[in-house]
Write a protein that holds these residues in place. Sequence first.
Motif, short mmCIF file in Angstrom:
data_model
loop_
_atom_site.label_atom_id
_atom_site.label_comp_id
_atom_site.label_asym_id
_atom_site.label_seq_id
_atom_site.Cartn_x
_atom_site.Cartn_y
_atom_site.Cartn_z
N LYS B 2 31.88 45.75 44.19
CA LYS B 2 33.16 45.96 43.69
C LYS B 2 33.88 45.14 42.40
CE LYS B 2 34.72 44.08 47.45
NZ LYS B 2 35.66 43.63 48.64
N ARG B 187 40.16 35.41 42.69
CA ARG B 187 39.64 36.57 43.35
C ARG B 187 37.98 36.24 43.77
NH1 ARG B 187 42.68 40.46 44.72
NH2 ARG B 187 44.59 40.80 43.82
N ARG B 194 38.22 37.11 47.94
CA ARG B 194 37.25 38.24 47.55
C ARG B 194 36.98 39.13 48.53
NH1 ARG B 194 32.66 34.72 46.46
NH2 ARG B 194 31.90 35.21 48.49
N SER B 197 39.50 42.09 47.94
CA SER B 197 39.70 42.57 46.69
C SER B 197 38.72 43.81 46.38
CB SER B 197 39.07 41.39 45.49
OG SER B 197 39.73 40.47 45.63
N THR B 200 40.25 48.22 42.22
CA THR B 200 41.48 48.18 41.42
C THR B 200 41.97 46.84 41.03
OG1 THR B 200 43.72 49.12 41.47
CG2 THR B 200 42.82 48.46 43.72
N ASP B 201 41.76 45.99 41.94
CA ASP B 201 42.23 44.54 41.80
C ASP B 201 41.43 43.96 40.50
OD1 ASP B 201 43.88 44.53 44.02
OD2 ASP B 201 41.88 44.26 45.14
N TYR B 202 40.14 44.07 40.33
CA TYR B 202 39.20 43.60 39.37
C TYR B 202 39.57 44.21 37.97
CZ TYR B 202 36.76 40.93 42.95
OH TYR B 202 36.17 40.27 43.86
N ALA B 204 42.33 45.85 37.03
CA ALA B 204 43.42 45.57 36.39
C ALA B 204 43.27 44.18 35.57
CB ALA B 204 44.49 45.64 37.29
N LEU B 205 42.56 43.17 36.29
CA LEU B 205 42.78 42.14 35.54
C LEU B 205 41.80 42.22 34.39
CD1 LEU B 205 42.48 39.46 38.48
CD2 LEU B 205 44.12 39.88 36.76
N SER B 268 48.13 53.11 39.80
CA SER B 268 47.50 51.81 40.17
C SER B 268 48.59 51.02 40.85
CB SER B 268 46.85 51.30 38.94
OG SER B 268 47.74 50.63 38.20
N LYS B 269 48.08 49.85 41.34
CA LYS B 269 48.93 48.81 41.81
C LYS B 269 49.71 48.06 40.78
CE LYS B 269 47.00 44.40 41.71
NZ LYS B 269 46.02 43.40 42.40
#
Lengths: 134, 327
Positions: B2, B187, B194, B197, B200-202, B204-205, B268-269
Motif C-alpha cells: 500500500k 501512518r 498502518r 492506511s 489514497t492516504d499515503y 496524499a501525503l 480524494s479525501k
Amino acid sequence: MKKGKWGLIIFGLVIFIVGVTFPVWYGAGTSAPAPVLDMDTPVIKSMPNKKCVEDTAFIRAHHMKLLDAWRDEAVRDGHREYTAKDGRRFEKSLTGTCLQCHSNKSAFCDRCHNYVGAKPSCFSCHIVPEEVKK
Amino acid sequence: MKLLLPIIALFVVALLAACFAWAEAVSLLTILAYTSFLIFAAGFVYRMMKWAKSPVPFRIPTTCGQEKSLPWIKTHPLENPANAWGAIGRMAGEILLFRSLFRNADVKMIGGRPVYGSAKWLWFFGLMFHGSLLLVALRHLRFFTEPILPFVNGLSALDGFFEIGVPALYLSDAALLAGLTFLFFRRVVLPQVRYISLFTDYFALLLIAAIAMTGLLMRHVYPVDLSAVKTMVAGWLVFAPVVPANAGVMLYLHLGFVFVLLAWLPWSKLIHMGGIFLSPTRNLINNNRSVRHLNPWNPAVKVHTYEEYEDEFRDKMKAAGLPVEKE
C-alpha cells in the motif's frame, strides 16, 4: 432540513469560485509582461564586448547564489578573485564589480525584484552609487 | 504494498513531467494547467452540491456538553449549540483550531487497567501542517498578482524573518515539511494506523511532500528565472499563454505534481477542505427537543383519531356499557 440551506450553500460556493479565480479578475485582463531591464549605463555603453560575469541565463537564475558565495569567500576566506567559466577574472564585489556596470539600480535590479516580490537585503549594507551623488 | 504503489505513482508522474520538459512539449503544459484547474473547480462544486443534496432529515450533531434546557441548568453553548451563533463558533473552532483533534486521547494498559491520557501530537502537527500549507499557498500569490498584493509581500518578509541563507528560508516551508514528516511516520510506524492506511492516504501525503520538496529545491538548490515563471503565470491569467524560456526541469516537476494534485483533489479525501463545512455532526444546531423536526419525505398517513372512533361506535359502546368521553 433547515430553511435557507441553499442560500448558505450558494454563498459558500460563490466565495470558493471568487477565491480561486481571484488572480484573473484582480489583473482584470491586463497582461503583466516581464520587466524590461535597462542596460543603458555609461560603462555598458563603452564596453566593446557586452558580456556579464557569466552568461545571461545563468546570471538571471543564479545571481543571488553567486553573490552569496562571493560574500562568504571574500569576507570569511579572503579570496577576492573570481574566475569566470570563460577564464575572465573579476573582483568578488557587488559594489566594485556588478554595480560598476549596472549603476542604475532602480531601472535594473529593482524592476525584476519588484516584479517577483524578491526583497534582497544587499542594500541594507551596500550603498547605491547613484544615490550618493544626489 | 500500500505504501509502494503511491511511491511508484509519484515516480511515474515525475518521469512524465521530466519527459515533457525534455521534449519541450510546453503547449501541453498550458493545456494541463487549464484542464487541471477546471477539473479542480468543477469537481469541487460538484462534490459540494452532491453533499448538499444528501438528505439530513434530522438533527444529528455530536454533543459532549449540557444541552440548553431549564434556565438554572448550566449549558455549554459550544459543545451543544442551541442557536446559530453557537454552531458558528463551534465550526470556527473546528476549522481554524481543529478542536476535535485537541481532544484526542490515548489509552495504555498499565497494571492490567486501561489508563487514558491526552495525546495532542496529531493536533499539533496537523495544525502546523495545515497552517503552513495555507501560508505557502498565500505566498504563491506573488506570481499571480501584479502589482503584488501588499499583504503577500508582508507575509513573505515575516516568513523569511531569520534570513537563513540566500534566498531566505521560509519558516512555513520548514514547518510544512516537519508536519508532513510527522503525519507520514505516524501512518508508517503505529501498527494500528498502518493497518487502516490505504493508497489514497499515503499518496496524499507523498504528493504534497513532492510538491514541497521540488519547490524547496527550486528555491534553494536549482534556482530558476523567477521573472520567466511569473510571465508564464501572467500569460495563463490573461489567456495568452507564453512559454517560459529555458526553465529548469525542477519547475516542470513542481508544476506536474501541482496539476496532479489539483485534478485529483475533488475525488480524494482531500476534498475535506470543502467537506468540513458540510459535516452535519458539527454544523447543526442541537434543537431536537425545543423545535419539532418533521421528516420532509414522510408520506401522508391516513389517521383515525380516538374522537373519530368514538363518534363512529358511540352507540355500540354505550350499549356494551363502556365509558365514553362525549355523551
